[in-house]
Design a protein around this motif. Structure first.
Motif, PDB file in Angstrom:
ATOM      1  N   THR A  78       0.833  -1.211   0.000  1.00  0.00           N
ATOM      2  CA  THR A  78       0.000   0.000   0.000  1.00  0.00           C
ATOM      3  C   THR A  78       0.860   1.251   0.000  1.00  0.00           C
ATOM      4  O   THR A  78       0.610   2.205  -0.747  1.00  0.00           O
ATOM      5  N   LEU A  79       1.895   1.262   0.835  1.00  0.00           N
ATOM      6  CA  LEU A  79       2.779   2.418   0.907  1.00  0.00           C
ATOM      7  C   LEU A  79       3.550   2.613  -0.400  1.00  0.00           C
ATOM      8  O   LEU A  79       3.717   3.733  -0.872  1.00  0.00           O
ATOM      9  N   GLN A  81       2.687   1.863  -3.336  1.00  0.00           N
ATOM     10  CA  GLN A  81       1.816   2.267  -4.446  1.00  0.00           C
ATOM     11  C   GLN A  81       1.233   3.662  -4.260  1.00  0.00           C
ATOM     12  O   GLN A  81       0.468   4.131  -5.105  1.00  0.00           O
ATOM     13  N   THR A  82       1.610   4.326  -3.157  1.00  0.00           N
ATOM     14  CA  THR A  82       1.124   5.685  -2.932  1.00  0.00           C
ATOM     15  C   THR A  82       1.615   6.610  -4.033  1.00  0.00           C
ATOM     16  O   THR A  82       2.767   6.531  -4.467  1.00  0.00           O
ATOM     17  N   ASP A  86       1.250  12.156  -2.915  1.00  0.00           N
ATOM     18  CA  ASP A  86       0.431  11.890  -1.728  1.00  0.00           C
ATOM     19  C   ASP A  86       1.315  11.825  -0.484  1.00  0.00           C
ATOM     20  O   ASP A  86       2.490  11.442  -0.558  1.00  0.00           O
ATOM     21  N   MET A  88       3.190  10.661   2.842  1.00  0.00           N
ATOM     22  CA  MET A  88       3.713   9.402   3.374  1.00  0.00           C
ATOM     23  C   MET A  88       4.045   9.599   4.852  1.00  0.00           C
ATOM     24  O   MET A  88       4.238  10.729   5.306  1.00  0.00           O
ATOM     25  N   ARG A 114      10.404   3.476  -4.312  1.00  0.00           N
ATOM     26  CA  ARG A 114       9.593   4.661  -4.016  1.00  0.00           C
ATOM     27  C   ARG A 114      10.391   5.641  -3.167  1.00  0.00           C
ATOM     28  O   ARG A 114      10.351   6.854  -3.379  1.00  0.00           O
ATOM     29  N   HIS A 123       8.524  15.411  -1.025  1.00  0.00           N
ATOM     30  CA  HIS A 123       7.698  14.306  -0.542  1.00  0.00           C
ATOM     31  C   HIS A 123       8.563  13.158  -0.016  1.00  0.00           C
ATOM     32  O   HIS A 123       8.099  12.018   0.081  1.00  0.00           O
TER      33      HIS A 123
END
Length: 233
Positions: A78-79, A81-82, A86, A88, A114, A123
Motif C-alpha cells: 500500500t505504501l 503504491q502511494t 500523496d 507518506m 519509491r 515528498h
C-alpha cells in the motif's frame, strides 16, 4: 505469583530512543536520532541486540509507521503504491526482514524504489529496516539485498553483562533507589537477561518495597518472585 507469571504480567517500558541502552551501539543510536526524510538505515544483529526496540522508537519519535514481518506484504505494498504527491509517513520502520516471505520482499523492494525516487523531493520519507544478518548474508532476492546497503548500515551487538549492570544501576539512581550492587547482580543472574524485562522488574521491586515497607534486598526480591505454593530455593 510465580516467576513466569510475573514475566507475563510485568509490562516492559515502551521502547523509546531515550531508554535504549546503547552499550557498544552508540553510533547506531545516534543515527536513529538523526533520521531525516530521504535517509535510509539498515540495522542488523542477533536476537536480543535491540533491533525491534530501535525500530519502534524511531517510528514513535519521528511520527512514522512500524511494520512487522507478519503484516509486511499488505502494508508495504500500500505504501509503495502511494502516488508520488500523496503524503507518506515521515518514516517507515520495517522489522524482521529475515522473516519476510517473497510477497513481503517484493513489496519492500518496491518501497525502496519509491523511497529513492522521492529522496530529493518535498515528498521524501525515511526508511529504516532491520534483520538478523548483514546485507550480503541475507537470504533475499538479489535486487532487494543490494538496496539494504544504499545508505547507512550498522551492526548491533548485544549488551555485555557489565553494560547491563551499569544500566540497571543508572536506572536505580535516577529513581532515587538505594540498591546494593549485589541485588543488581542477582537480578541479572537469576532472572531474564532482557533489558526491558529487567527494567520492569526494577519498577516492580520499587513498588513492592514501598508497599511492604522493606528495604531493597535480595530476600525481598526473592519473596516477590516466589511462588506461594512452592518453597523458594
Amino acid at each position: 505469583m510465580n516467576r513466569q507469571l510475573l514475566l507475563d504480567v510485568l509490562p516492559a517500558p515502551a521502547p523509546t530512543l531515550g531508554n535504549y541502552i546503547a552499550g557498544p551501539n552508540g553510533q547506531a543510536l545516534e543515527a536513529a536520532r538523526q533520521m531525516a526524510p530521504g535517509r535510509a538505515l539498515y540495522l542488523w544483529g542477533p536476537s536480543g541486540c535491540g533491533r525491534s526496540h530501535l525500530l519502534h522508537a524511531i517510528a514513535h519519535q519521528h511520527g512514522g509507521r512500524y511494520v512487522g514481518a507478519q503484516a509486511a506484504h499488505a502494508e508495504l505494498a500500500t505504501l509503495a503504491q502511494t502516488a508520488p504527491t500523496d503524503p507518506m509517513p515521515a518514516i517507515v520502520a520495517v522489522d524482521d526482514l529475515h522473516r519476510m516471505d517473497e510477497a513481503g520482499q517484493a513489496a519492500l523492494f518496491a518501497l525502496y524504489n519509491r523511497w529513492r525516487e522521492s529522496a530529493a523531493t518535498g515528498h521524501a520519507f525515511a526508511l529504516a529496516v532491520a534483520g538478523d544478518r548483514a546485507p550480503l548474508a541475507m537470504p533475499l532476492r538479489e535486487d532487494l539485498r543490494t538496496r539494504l546497503g544504499w545508505d547507512l548500515v550498522f551492526r548491533l551487538d548485544p549488551l555485555s553483562d557489565d553494560d547491563k549492570l551499569a544500566a540497571l544501576a543508572a536506572q536505580a539512581t535516577e529513581r532515587g533507589l538505594q540498591l546494593a550492587p549485589e541485588v543488581i547482580s542477582w537480578m541479572l543472574t537469576h532472572y531474564v537477561r532482557d533489558m526491558g524485562r529487567l527494567s520492569a522488574l526494577l519498577d516492580a521491586l520499587d513498588r513492592y518495597s514501598l508497599a511492604t515497607r522493606r528495604p531493597l534486598t535480595i530476600p525481598l526480591l526473592r519473596t516477590m518472585l516466589a511462588d506461594p505454593d512452592t518453597p523458594t530455593s
